[in-house]
Design a protein around this motif. Sequence first.
Motif, short mmCIF file in Angstrom:
data_model
loop_
_atom_site.label_atom_id
_atom_site.label_comp_id
_atom_site.label_asym_id
_atom_site.label_seq_id
_atom_site.Cartn_x
_atom_site.Cartn_y
_atom_site.Cartn_z
N VAL A 240 49.33 -48.21 22.51
CA VAL A 240 48.55 -47.83 21.56
C VAL A 240 47.09 -47.48 22.32
CG1 VAL A 240 47.04 -48.49 19.58
CG2 VAL A 240 49.34 -48.88 19.62
N GLY A 241 46.64 -48.27 22.99
CA GLY A 241 45.31 -48.14 23.73
C GLY A 241 45.14 -46.72 24.63
N LEU A 242 46.33 -46.69 25.42
CA LEU A 242 46.42 -45.51 26.30
C LEU A 242 46.49 -44.26 25.42
CD1 LEU A 242 48.29 -46.72 29.32
CD2 LEU A 242 46.13 -46.69 29.17
N LEU A 243 47.45 -44.36 24.40
CA LEU A 243 47.80 -43.12 23.59
C LEU A 243 46.92 -42.69 22.71
CD1 LEU A 243 51.62 -43.66 23.05
CD2 LEU A 243 50.57 -42.00 24.51
N GLY A 244 45.85 -43.79 22.41
CA GLY A 244 45.00 -43.57 21.49
C GLY A 244 43.57 -43.26 21.85
N GLY A 245 43.67 -43.11 23.51
CA GLY A 245 42.22 -42.53 23.87
C GLY A 245 41.26 -43.44 24.55
N ALA B 108 55.95 -48.54 13.87
CA ALA B 108 57.32 -48.59 14.72
C ALA B 108 57.31 -50.30 15.07
CB ALA B 108 57.49 -47.32 15.32
N THR B 109 56.16 -50.45 15.71
CA THR B 109 56.20 -51.90 16.17
C THR B 109 56.52 -52.82 15.32
OG1 THR B 109 54.63 -51.04 17.82
CG2 THR B 109 54.76 -53.54 17.44
N LEU C 67 58.98 -61.27 21.23
CA LEU C 67 57.86 -60.90 20.29
C LEU C 67 56.57 -60.57 21.01
CD1 LEU C 67 59.20 -62.44 16.84
CD2 LEU C 67 59.68 -60.04 17.75
N ALA C 68 56.32 -61.85 21.50
CA ALA C 68 54.92 -61.67 22.26
C ALA C 68 54.80 -60.38 23.39
CB ALA C 68 54.78 -62.84 23.05
N ALA C 69 56.05 -60.40 24.18
CA ALA C 69 56.22 -58.88 25.04
C ALA C 69 55.95 -58.03 24.41
CB ALA C 69 57.54 -59.35 25.78
N LEU C 70 56.76 -57.67 23.03
CA LEU C 70 56.72 -56.43 22.29
C LEU C 70 55.44 -56.06 21.90
CD1 LEU C 70 58.01 -54.48 20.69
CD2 LEU C 70 58.05 -56.02 18.64
N PHE C 71 54.46 -57.00 21.41
CA PHE C 71 53.32 -56.70 20.94
C PHE C 71 52.22 -56.49 22.08
CE2 PHE C 71 54.46 -58.32 16.99
CZ PHE C 71 54.19 -57.36 16.16
N ARG D 243 46.07 -38.01 18.02
CA ARG D 243 46.00 -39.06 18.50
C ARG D 243 46.29 -40.30 17.67
NH1 ARG D 243 44.45 -40.02 24.13
NH2 ARG D 243 43.71 -38.12 24.94
N GLN D 244 45.52 -40.18 16.50
CA GLN D 244 45.54 -41.24 15.55
C GLN D 244 46.94 -41.34 14.69
OE1 GLN D 244 41.97 -39.99 13.20
NE2 GLN D 244 40.58 -41.50 14.21
N ARG D 245 47.34 -39.98 14.80
CA ARG D 245 48.68 -39.94 13.96
C ARG D 245 49.78 -40.52 14.94
NH1 ARG D 245 49.09 -35.77 9.85
NH2 ARG D 245 47.20 -34.58 10.02
N ILE D 246 49.74 -40.27 16.26
CA ILE D 246 50.49 -40.99 17.14
C ILE D 246 50.27 -42.73 17.18
CG2 ILE D 246 51.05 -41.32 19.68
CD1 ILE D 246 50.38 -38.48 20.09
N VAL D 247 49.21 -42.86 16.97
CA VAL D 247 48.79 -44.16 17.07
C VAL D 247 49.47 -44.94 15.77
CG1 VAL D 247 46.93 -46.23 16.61
CG2 VAL D 247 46.83 -44.32 18.54
N LEU D 248 49.19 -44.46 14.65
CA LEU D 248 49.88 -44.86 13.25
C LEU D 248 51.32 -44.88 13.27
CD1 LEU D 248 47.61 -43.27 10.60
CD2 LEU D 248 47.64 -45.46 11.21
N GLY D 249 51.88 -43.98 14.12
CA GLY D 249 53.46 -44.10 14.23
C GLY D 249 53.83 -45.19 14.89
#
Length: 507
Positions: free
Chosen positions: A339-344, A298-299, A328-332, A288-294
Amino acid sequence: MSLDTPPVAPEPAADNAGTAPAKRRFTFPSAFTVLIAVTVAVWALTFVVPAGRYDTKDGSPVPGTYRPVEVTTGFRERLGDLFLSPVNGLYGVTDTQSGLTAPGATGTFAGAAGVFLFILAVGAFITVTMRTGALTAGVARLAQRLRHHRAVLLVVLMAVFSLGGTTYGMAEETLGFYGLMIPLMLGLGYDRMVAATVVMVGAGVGTLASTVNPFATGVASDSAGIGTGDGILLRLTMWACLTALAAAYVLRYARRITADPTRSLTPLTEDDHRLQAESGGQADLTSRQRIVLGLFAATFLFMIFAVVPWADLHITFLPTLGWYFPELAALFIVAAILVGLLGGLREKGTVEAVTAGAGDFIGAAMIVMLARGVTVIMNNARVTDTILDALHEAVSGTSSSAFAVLMFGVNLPLAFFVPSSSGHAALAMPILAPLADFAGVSRALVVTAYQSASGWVNLITPTSAVVMGGLALAKVRYDQYLRFMAPLMGMLLVAVAGFLAFDAAVS
Protein backbone atom coordinates in the motif's frame (compact mmCIF):
# COMPACT_ATOMS: atom_id res chain seq x y z
CA MET A 1 -9.79 -1.00 17.98
CA SER A 2 -10.50 0.75 21.27
CA LEU A 3 -8.12 3.50 22.27
CA ASP A 4 -6.78 2.63 25.68
CA THR A 5 -6.28 6.04 27.29
CA PRO A 6 -9.15 8.44 27.96
CA PRO A 7 -8.73 12.15 27.31
CA VAL A 8 -7.42 14.06 30.30
CA ALA A 9 -9.16 17.29 31.23
CA PRO A 10 -6.79 20.30 31.23
CA GLU A 11 -5.75 21.66 34.62
CA PRO A 12 -7.57 24.89 35.40
CA ALA A 13 -5.29 27.81 36.06
CA ALA A 14 -5.64 30.43 38.77
CA ASP A 15 -6.96 33.81 37.65
CA ASN A 16 -4.98 37.05 37.80
CA ALA A 17 -6.52 38.00 41.13
CA GLY A 18 -4.59 35.19 42.79
CA THR A 19 -7.62 33.10 43.67
CA ALA A 20 -7.11 29.41 44.29
CA PRO A 21 -7.41 27.22 41.20
CA ALA A 22 -10.53 25.13 40.78
CA LYS A 23 -10.38 21.58 41.98
CA ARG A 24 -9.07 19.08 39.48
CA ARG A 25 -11.81 17.00 37.92
CA PHE A 26 -11.60 13.27 38.40
CA THR A 27 -10.57 11.36 35.30
CA PHE A 28 -11.06 7.63 35.06
CA PRO A 29 -7.72 5.77 35.03
CA SER A 30 -6.46 4.29 31.80
CA ALA A 31 -6.76 0.63 30.91
CA PHE A 32 -3.07 0.24 31.82
CA THR A 33 -3.66 1.46 35.37
CA VAL A 34 -6.77 -0.67 35.72
CA LEU A 35 -4.96 -3.80 34.56
CA ILE A 36 -1.94 -3.17 36.80
CA ALA A 37 -4.32 -2.79 39.75
CA VAL A 38 -6.12 -5.97 38.69
CA THR A 39 -2.78 -7.79 38.43
CA VAL A 40 -1.78 -6.87 41.98
CA ALA A 41 -5.27 -7.59 43.34
CA VAL A 42 -5.44 -11.00 41.66
CA TRP A 43 -1.94 -11.85 42.91
CA ALA A 44 -3.00 -10.99 46.47
CA LEU A 45 -6.19 -13.04 46.15
CA THR A 46 -4.21 -16.12 45.14
CA PHE A 47 -3.13 -16.34 48.79
CA VAL A 48 -6.80 -16.46 49.85
CA VAL A 49 -8.55 -18.44 47.11
CA PRO A 50 -7.97 -22.19 47.53
CA ALA A 51 -6.13 -24.01 44.75
CA GLY A 52 -7.99 -26.58 42.71
CA ARG A 53 -7.91 -28.51 39.45
CA TYR A 54 -10.21 -30.01 36.83
CA ASP A 55 -9.37 -33.02 34.74
CA THR A 56 -9.23 -32.01 31.08
CA LYS A 57 -10.11 -33.67 27.82
CA ASP A 58 -8.99 -32.15 24.53
CA GLY A 59 -8.08 -28.99 26.41
CA SER A 60 -11.52 -28.54 28.01
CA PRO A 61 -12.36 -29.07 31.71
CA VAL A 62 -14.43 -32.15 32.46
CA PRO A 63 -17.52 -31.35 34.58
CA GLY A 64 -17.61 -33.03 38.00
CA THR A 65 -13.85 -33.59 38.22
CA TYR A 66 -12.89 -30.50 40.23
CA ARG A 67 -10.79 -31.24 43.30
CA PRO A 68 -8.61 -29.22 45.71
CA VAL A 69 -4.85 -29.44 45.15
CA GLU A 70 -1.82 -28.34 47.12
CA VAL A 71 0.29 -25.44 45.89
CA THR A 72 4.02 -26.17 45.93
CA THR A 73 5.23 -22.62 45.22
CA GLY A 74 6.19 -20.41 48.14
CA PHE A 75 5.99 -16.64 48.65
CA ARG A 76 9.28 -16.01 46.85
CA GLU A 77 8.12 -17.87 43.75
CA ARG A 78 4.74 -16.09 43.89
CA LEU A 79 6.51 -12.74 44.08
CA GLY A 80 8.54 -13.76 41.06
CA ASP A 81 5.31 -14.54 39.18
CA LEU A 82 4.05 -11.01 39.91
CA PHE A 83 7.34 -9.45 38.79
CA LEU A 84 7.47 -11.52 35.59
CA SER A 85 3.76 -11.39 34.76
CA PRO A 86 4.12 -8.98 31.79
CA VAL A 87 6.99 -11.08 30.40
CA ASN A 88 5.04 -14.30 30.91
CA GLY A 89 2.07 -12.61 29.26
CA LEU A 90 4.18 -11.98 26.17
CA TYR A 91 6.29 -15.13 25.75
CA GLY A 92 5.84 -17.40 28.77
CA VAL A 93 5.99 -21.18 28.26
CA THR A 94 4.05 -23.69 30.35
CA ASP A 95 6.16 -26.60 31.58
CA THR A 96 4.62 -29.93 30.59
CA GLN A 97 5.54 -31.58 33.92
CA SER A 98 4.86 -28.95 36.59
CA GLY A 99 2.22 -26.96 34.72
CA LEU A 100 3.94 -23.71 35.73
CA THR A 101 4.52 -20.92 33.22
CA ALA A 102 7.89 -19.18 33.00
CA PRO A 103 9.92 -17.42 30.25
CA GLY A 104 12.56 -20.18 30.07
CA ALA A 105 10.37 -23.23 30.50
CA THR A 106 9.98 -26.08 28.00
CA GLY A 107 6.51 -27.08 26.90
CA THR A 108 3.43 -25.28 25.58
CA PHE A 109 3.66 -21.64 24.55
CA ALA A 110 1.32 -19.57 26.74
CA GLY A 111 2.24 -15.99 25.87
CA ALA A 112 0.47 -13.55 23.58
CA ALA A 113 3.46 -12.82 21.32
CA GLY A 114 1.52 -13.84 18.19
CA VAL A 115 -1.39 -11.53 19.04
CA PHE A 116 1.10 -8.80 20.02
CA LEU A 117 2.83 -8.87 16.62
CA PHE A 118 -0.48 -9.11 14.77
CA ILE A 119 -1.81 -5.95 16.44
CA LEU A 120 1.35 -4.06 15.47
CA ALA A 121 1.01 -5.32 11.89
CA VAL A 122 -2.61 -4.18 11.64
CA GLY A 123 -1.63 -0.81 13.09
CA ALA A 124 1.08 -0.41 10.47
CA PHE A 125 -1.31 -1.36 7.66
CA ILE A 126 -4.05 1.06 8.74
CA THR A 127 -1.65 3.96 9.30
CA VAL A 128 0.03 3.48 5.92
CA THR A 129 -3.39 3.45 4.23
CA MET A 130 -4.50 6.59 6.07
CA ARG A 131 -1.30 8.44 5.08
CA THR A 132 -1.96 7.85 1.40
CA GLY A 133 -5.19 9.84 1.82
CA ALA A 134 -7.16 7.11 0.06
CA LEU A 135 -9.66 6.41 2.84
CA THR A 136 -10.60 10.06 3.36
CA ALA A 137 -10.81 10.66 -0.39
CA GLY A 138 -12.88 7.51 -0.85
CA VAL A 139 -15.50 8.60 1.69
CA ALA A 140 -15.54 12.11 0.20
CA ARG A 141 -16.04 10.68 -3.30
CA LEU A 142 -18.88 8.49 -2.08
CA ALA A 143 -20.51 11.49 -0.42
CA GLN A 144 -20.21 13.53 -3.60
CA ARG A 145 -21.86 10.89 -5.76
CA LEU A 146 -24.81 10.48 -3.40
CA ARG A 147 -25.14 14.14 -2.50
CA HIS A 148 -28.61 14.49 -4.01
CA HIS A 149 -29.86 11.32 -2.32
CA ARG A 150 -29.20 12.33 1.26
CA ALA A 151 -31.15 9.53 2.94
CA VAL A 152 -29.30 6.93 0.88
CA LEU A 153 -26.01 8.72 1.56
CA LEU A 154 -26.59 8.65 5.32
CA VAL A 155 -27.35 4.92 5.32
CA VAL A 156 -24.44 4.09 3.00
CA LEU A 157 -21.96 6.09 5.11
CA MET A 158 -23.12 4.39 8.29
CA ALA A 159 -22.74 1.03 6.57
CA VAL A 160 -19.20 1.95 5.46
CA PHE A 161 -18.15 2.97 8.98
CA SER A 162 -19.87 -0.12 10.38
CA LEU A 163 -17.92 -2.27 7.94
CA GLY A 164 -14.72 -0.71 9.28
CA GLY A 165 -15.83 -1.52 12.82
CA THR A 166 -16.74 -5.12 12.17
CA THR A 167 -13.59 -5.95 10.19
CA TYR A 168 -10.79 -4.15 12.01
CA GLY A 169 -12.38 -2.45 15.02
CA MET A 170 -12.39 1.06 13.55
CA ALA A 171 -12.25 3.40 16.54
CA GLU A 172 -9.64 6.14 16.86
CA GLU A 173 -9.35 6.19 13.05
CA THR A 174 -12.85 7.74 13.01
CA LEU A 175 -11.51 10.94 14.55
CA GLY A 176 -10.10 11.97 11.19
CA PHE A 177 -13.53 11.90 9.52
CA TYR A 178 -15.42 14.45 11.62
CA GLY A 179 -13.90 17.33 9.70
CA LEU A 180 -15.42 15.84 6.54
CA MET A 181 -18.76 14.71 7.95
CA ILE A 182 -19.73 17.92 9.75
CA PRO A 183 -19.80 20.30 6.74
CA LEU A 184 -21.26 17.53 4.59
CA MET A 185 -24.19 16.80 6.91
CA LEU A 186 -24.79 20.47 7.60
CA GLY A 187 -24.84 21.11 3.87
CA LEU A 188 -27.48 18.40 3.47
CA GLY A 189 -29.71 20.14 6.00
CA TYR A 190 -28.92 18.00 9.02
CA ASP A 191 -27.29 18.98 12.33
CA ARG A 192 -24.10 18.15 14.21
CA MET A 193 -25.74 15.25 16.03
CA VAL A 194 -26.34 13.50 12.71
CA ALA A 195 -22.75 14.17 11.64
CA ALA A 196 -21.38 12.80 14.92
CA THR A 197 -23.56 9.68 15.04
CA VAL A 198 -23.06 8.69 11.40
CA VAL A 199 -19.40 8.21 12.29
CA MET A 200 -19.51 7.18 15.96
CA VAL A 201 -22.60 4.98 15.97
CA GLY A 202 -21.79 3.52 12.57
CA ALA A 203 -18.32 2.34 13.59
CA GLY A 204 -19.47 1.53 17.14
CA VAL A 205 -22.28 -0.78 16.09
CA GLY A 206 -19.93 -2.47 13.64
CA THR A 207 -17.49 -3.11 16.49
CA LEU A 208 -20.33 -4.35 18.70
CA ALA A 209 -21.16 -6.94 16.03
CA SER A 210 -17.54 -7.68 15.12
CA THR A 211 -17.14 -10.48 12.61
CA VAL A 212 -13.35 -10.76 12.26
CA ASN A 213 -12.20 -7.68 14.21
CA PRO A 214 -8.71 -8.73 15.36
CA PHE A 215 -8.82 -6.59 18.50
CA ALA A 216 -12.08 -8.10 19.76
CA THR A 217 -13.03 -11.32 17.98
CA GLY A 218 -9.43 -12.29 17.23
CA VAL A 219 -8.02 -11.78 20.73
CA ALA A 220 -11.09 -13.29 22.41
CA SER A 221 -11.10 -16.35 20.15
CA ASP A 222 -7.41 -16.89 20.79
CA SER A 223 -7.95 -16.64 24.56
CA ALA A 224 -10.94 -18.99 24.29
CA GLY A 225 -8.95 -21.57 22.33
CA ILE A 226 -11.06 -21.42 19.17
CA GLY A 227 -10.65 -20.05 15.65
CA THR A 228 -11.63 -16.52 14.65
CA GLY A 229 -14.08 -17.88 12.11
CA ASP A 230 -16.04 -19.89 14.70
CA GLY A 231 -19.48 -18.35 15.19
CA ILE A 232 -19.12 -16.03 12.21
CA LEU A 233 -22.62 -16.75 10.83
CA LEU A 234 -24.26 -15.42 14.00
CA ARG A 235 -22.01 -12.39 14.01
CA LEU A 236 -22.68 -11.64 10.34
CA THR A 237 -26.42 -11.80 10.98
CA MET A 238 -26.07 -9.54 14.00
CA TRP A 239 -23.93 -7.09 12.06
CA ALA A 240 -26.46 -6.76 9.22
CA CYS A 241 -29.47 -6.41 11.53
CA LEU A 242 -27.92 -4.09 14.11
CA THR A 243 -26.38 -1.85 11.46
CA ALA A 244 -29.79 -1.56 9.80
CA LEU A 245 -31.39 -0.79 13.17
CA ALA A 246 -28.85 1.93 13.98
CA ALA A 247 -29.09 3.45 10.50
CA ALA A 248 -32.89 3.53 10.70
CA TYR A 249 -32.72 5.21 14.10
CA VAL A 250 -30.31 7.94 12.94
CA LEU A 251 -32.27 8.41 9.70
CA ARG A 252 -35.52 8.82 11.67
CA TYR A 253 -33.95 11.58 13.75
CA ALA A 254 -32.48 13.22 10.63
CA ARG A 255 -35.86 13.31 8.91
CA ARG A 256 -37.52 14.65 12.05
CA ILE A 257 -35.21 17.63 12.38
CA THR A 258 -35.40 18.31 8.65
CA ALA A 259 -39.17 18.61 8.95
CA ASP A 260 -38.94 20.63 12.20
CA PRO A 261 -35.50 22.15 12.96
CA THR A 262 -36.69 23.18 16.45
CA ARG A 263 -36.57 19.50 17.47
CA SER A 264 -32.81 19.33 16.94
CA LEU A 265 -30.77 18.33 19.99
CA THR A 266 -27.92 20.49 18.66
CA PRO A 267 -29.47 23.65 17.16
CA LEU A 268 -27.51 25.31 14.38
CA THR A 269 -25.11 28.08 15.32
CA GLU A 270 -23.77 30.96 13.24
CA ASP A 271 -20.69 28.88 12.39
CA ASP A 272 -22.94 26.03 11.27
CA HIS A 273 -24.78 28.29 8.84
CA ARG A 274 -21.42 29.43 7.48
CA LEU A 275 -20.28 25.83 6.99
CA GLN A 276 -23.54 25.07 5.20
CA ALA A 277 -22.85 27.87 2.73
CA GLU A 278 -19.26 26.78 2.15
CA SER A 279 -20.00 23.07 1.63
CA GLY A 280 -20.16 21.57 -1.80
CA GLY A 281 -16.55 21.12 -2.87
CA GLN A 282 -15.53 18.46 -5.34
CA ALA A 283 -13.78 15.25 -4.33
CA ASP A 284 -11.80 13.22 -6.84
CA LEU A 285 -9.92 9.97 -6.44
CA THR A 286 -6.53 9.62 -8.07
CA SER A 287 -5.58 6.39 -9.76
CA ARG A 288 -3.15 5.66 -6.93
CA GLN A 289 -5.90 6.08 -4.35
CA ARG A 290 -8.19 3.76 -6.29
CA ILE A 291 -5.48 1.10 -6.27
CA VAL A 292 -4.90 1.60 -2.54
CA LEU A 293 -8.61 1.31 -1.74
CA GLY A 294 -8.83 -1.86 -3.81
CA LEU A 295 -5.83 -3.38 -2.02
CA PHE A 296 -7.18 -2.25 1.37
CA ALA A 297 -10.50 -3.98 0.75
CA ALA A 298 -8.86 -7.05 -0.78
CA THR A 299 -6.63 -7.52 2.28
CA PHE A 300 -9.55 -7.66 4.68
CA LEU A 301 -11.59 -9.84 2.34
CA PHE A 302 -8.70 -12.28 2.09
CA MET A 303 -8.31 -12.24 5.88
CA ILE A 304 -11.96 -13.26 6.23
CA PHE A 305 -11.50 -15.99 3.64
CA ALA A 306 -8.34 -17.28 5.36
CA VAL A 307 -9.84 -17.61 8.85
CA VAL A 308 -13.31 -18.97 8.07
CA PRO A 309 -13.55 -22.77 8.49
CA TRP A 310 -15.36 -23.40 5.21
CA ALA A 311 -15.33 -27.18 5.69
CA ASP A 312 -17.24 -26.83 8.97
CA LEU A 313 -19.86 -24.79 7.12
CA HIS A 314 -20.17 -27.61 4.55
CA ILE A 315 -18.82 -25.37 1.78
CA THR A 316 -16.61 -27.78 -0.10
CA PHE A 317 -15.65 -25.70 -3.15
CA LEU A 318 -13.61 -23.28 -1.02
CA PRO A 319 -10.40 -24.44 0.66
CA THR A 320 -10.06 -24.02 4.43
CA LEU A 321 -6.71 -22.32 4.91
CA GLY A 322 -6.87 -22.30 8.71
CA TRP A 323 -4.72 -19.19 9.00
CA TYR A 324 -3.96 -17.87 12.45
CA PHE A 325 -2.09 -14.92 13.94
CA PRO A 326 1.38 -15.69 12.47
CA GLU A 327 0.06 -15.88 8.90
CA LEU A 328 -2.27 -12.91 9.38
CA ALA A 329 0.52 -10.77 10.82
CA ALA A 330 2.63 -11.55 7.76
CA LEU A 331 -0.34 -10.71 5.51
CA PHE A 332 -0.77 -7.23 6.98
CA ILE A 333 2.97 -6.48 7.00
CA VAL A 334 3.24 -7.34 3.31
CA ALA A 335 0.01 -5.44 2.53
CA ALA A 336 1.28 -2.37 4.41
CA ILE A 337 4.45 -2.31 2.33
CA LEU A 338 2.52 -2.72 -0.93
CA VAL A 339 0.00 0.00 0.00
CA GLY A 340 2.79 2.42 0.88
CA LEU A 341 4.75 1.85 -2.32
CA LEU A 342 1.71 1.80 -4.61
CA GLY A 343 0.17 4.76 -2.78
CA GLY A 344 3.14 7.00 -3.55
CA LEU A 345 4.75 7.12 -0.10
CA ARG A 346 8.00 5.71 -1.53
CA GLU A 347 10.51 3.76 0.51
CA LYS A 348 11.19 6.35 3.20
CA GLY A 349 7.56 7.36 3.65
CA THR A 350 6.43 3.74 3.80
CA VAL A 351 8.99 2.85 6.44
CA GLU A 352 8.05 5.90 8.52
CA ALA A 353 4.34 5.09 8.25
CA VAL A 354 4.88 1.42 9.17
CA THR A 355 6.92 2.28 12.25
CA ALA A 356 4.55 5.09 13.25
CA GLY A 357 1.56 2.79 12.86
CA ALA A 358 3.15 0.07 14.95
CA GLY A 359 3.98 2.72 17.54
CA ASP A 360 0.41 4.01 17.59
CA PHE A 361 -0.90 0.50 18.26
CA ILE A 362 1.74 -0.56 20.79
CA GLY A 363 -0.62 0.44 23.60
CA ALA A 364 -3.27 -2.06 22.52
CA ALA A 365 -0.64 -4.76 22.14
CA MET A 366 0.76 -4.13 25.62
CA ILE A 367 -2.76 -4.27 27.10
CA VAL A 368 -3.09 -7.81 25.76
CA MET A 369 0.31 -8.66 27.21
CA LEU A 370 -0.67 -7.37 30.68
CA ALA A 371 -4.03 -9.13 30.62
CA ARG A 372 -2.43 -12.43 29.61
CA GLY A 373 -0.01 -11.96 32.51
CA VAL A 374 -2.97 -11.94 34.93
CA THR A 375 -4.04 -15.30 33.52
CA VAL A 376 -0.55 -16.71 34.08
CA ILE A 377 -0.59 -15.58 37.74
CA MET A 378 -3.91 -17.38 38.31
CA ASN A 379 -2.77 -20.52 36.52
CA ASN A 380 0.52 -20.73 38.40
CA ALA A 381 -1.34 -20.36 41.71
CA ARG A 382 -3.87 -23.02 40.60
CA VAL A 383 -6.88 -20.74 41.29
CA THR A 384 -8.29 -20.49 37.76
CA ASP A 385 -10.19 -23.76 38.06
CA THR A 386 -11.44 -22.78 41.52
CA ILE A 387 -12.98 -19.59 40.12
CA LEU A 388 -14.33 -21.56 37.18
CA ASP A 389 -15.94 -24.07 39.56
CA ALA A 390 -17.58 -21.26 41.55
CA LEU A 391 -18.97 -19.69 38.38
CA HIS A 392 -20.16 -23.10 37.23
CA GLU A 393 -22.10 -23.52 40.47
CA ALA A 394 -23.64 -20.06 39.98
CA VAL A 395 -24.91 -20.77 36.46
CA SER A 396 -25.69 -24.47 36.83
CA GLY A 397 -29.31 -25.28 36.20
CA THR A 398 -29.88 -22.35 33.86
CA SER A 399 -31.02 -22.96 30.32
CA SER A 400 -28.60 -22.42 27.47
CA SER A 401 -30.48 -19.25 26.47
CA ALA A 402 -30.34 -17.85 30.00
CA PHE A 403 -26.64 -18.72 30.17
CA ALA A 404 -25.91 -16.78 26.95
CA VAL A 405 -27.74 -13.69 28.23
CA LEU A 406 -25.97 -14.05 31.59
CA MET A 407 -22.58 -14.04 29.87
CA PHE A 408 -23.59 -10.82 28.13
CA GLY A 409 -24.60 -9.26 31.45
CA VAL A 410 -21.42 -10.34 33.25
CA ASN A 411 -19.27 -8.61 30.61
CA LEU A 412 -21.06 -5.25 30.80
CA PRO A 413 -19.38 -3.99 34.01
CA LEU A 414 -16.06 -5.48 32.88
CA ALA A 415 -16.28 -3.44 29.67
CA PHE A 416 -16.72 -0.25 31.67
CA PHE A 417 -13.68 -0.83 33.87
CA VAL A 418 -11.54 -2.16 30.98
CA PRO A 419 -12.60 -0.11 27.91
CA SER A 420 -9.87 -1.72 25.81
CA SER A 421 -11.66 -4.47 23.87
CA SER A 422 -8.46 -6.49 23.51
CA GLY A 423 -7.59 -6.16 27.20
CA HIS A 424 -11.12 -7.11 28.21
CA ALA A 425 -10.97 -10.18 25.98
CA ALA A 426 -7.59 -11.39 27.21
CA LEU A 427 -8.64 -10.87 30.83
CA ALA A 428 -12.12 -12.46 30.79
CA MET A 429 -12.09 -15.19 28.16
CA PRO A 430 -9.76 -17.69 29.88
CA ILE A 431 -12.29 -17.92 32.74
CA LEU A 432 -15.62 -17.38 30.95
CA ALA A 433 -15.03 -19.47 27.81
CA PRO A 434 -14.75 -22.85 29.61
CA LEU A 435 -18.16 -22.22 31.19
CA ALA A 436 -19.63 -22.79 27.74
CA ASP A 437 -18.44 -26.39 27.90
CA PHE A 438 -20.45 -26.90 31.10
CA ALA A 439 -23.53 -25.17 29.71
CA GLY A 440 -23.48 -27.20 26.51
CA VAL A 441 -23.05 -24.22 24.18
CA SER A 442 -20.20 -23.26 21.89
CA ARG A 443 -17.33 -21.14 23.14
CA ALA A 444 -17.92 -18.91 20.12
CA LEU A 445 -21.20 -17.82 21.73
CA VAL A 446 -19.33 -16.62 24.82
CA VAL A 447 -16.95 -14.70 22.54
CA THR A 448 -19.93 -13.08 20.82
CA ALA A 449 -21.50 -12.23 24.19
CA TYR A 450 -18.25 -10.61 25.36
CA GLN A 451 -17.68 -8.50 22.25
CA SER A 452 -21.33 -7.40 22.17
CA ALA A 453 -21.08 -6.22 25.78
CA SER A 454 -17.78 -4.46 25.10
CA GLY A 455 -19.15 -2.77 21.98
CA TRP A 456 -22.41 -1.76 23.69
CA VAL A 457 -20.64 -0.09 26.62
CA ASN A 458 -18.05 1.59 24.40
CA LEU A 459 -20.81 3.37 22.47
CA ILE A 460 -21.39 5.69 25.43
CA THR A 461 -18.72 5.20 28.08
CA PRO A 462 -17.00 8.41 29.22
CA THR A 463 -13.80 6.41 29.75
CA SER A 464 -13.37 6.13 25.97
CA ALA A 465 -11.26 8.73 24.18
CA VAL A 466 -13.04 7.75 20.96
CA VAL A 467 -16.41 8.85 22.36
CA MET A 468 -15.24 11.95 24.22
CA GLY A 469 -12.76 12.96 21.54
CA GLY A 470 -15.31 12.49 18.76
CA LEU A 471 -17.93 14.56 20.58
CA ALA A 472 -15.37 17.31 21.19
CA LEU A 473 -14.51 17.40 17.48
CA ALA A 474 -18.18 17.45 16.52
CA LYS A 475 -18.94 20.09 19.22
CA VAL A 476 -21.73 17.94 20.65
CA ARG A 477 -22.17 17.91 24.42
CA TYR A 478 -21.99 14.54 26.17
CA ASP A 479 -25.42 15.02 27.79
CA GLN A 480 -26.95 15.75 24.37
CA TYR A 481 -25.38 12.60 22.98
CA LEU A 482 -26.67 10.50 25.89
CA ARG A 483 -30.17 11.86 25.36
CA PHE A 484 -29.97 10.90 21.70
CA MET A 485 -28.52 7.46 22.41
CA ALA A 486 -30.76 6.34 25.30
CA PRO A 487 -33.56 4.77 23.19
CA LEU A 488 -31.09 3.20 20.75
CA MET A 489 -29.04 1.70 23.60
CA GLY A 490 -32.21 0.07 24.95
CA MET A 491 -33.08 -1.36 21.54
CA LEU A 492 -29.56 -2.68 21.02
CA LEU A 493 -29.56 -4.27 24.48
CA VAL A 494 -32.77 -6.16 23.79
CA ALA A 495 -31.71 -7.12 20.26
CA VAL A 496 -28.32 -8.51 21.35
CA ALA A 497 -29.87 -10.50 24.21
CA GLY A 498 -32.43 -11.90 21.76
CA PHE A 499 -29.79 -12.96 19.24
CA LEU A 500 -27.68 -14.66 21.92
CA ALA A 501 -30.65 -16.45 23.51
CA PHE A 502 -31.97 -17.65 20.14
CA ASP A 503 -28.60 -18.93 18.96
CA ALA A 504 -28.04 -20.78 22.24
CA ALA A 505 -31.47 -22.37 22.02
CA VAL A 506 -31.12 -23.65 18.45
CA SER A 507 -27.43 -24.61 18.44
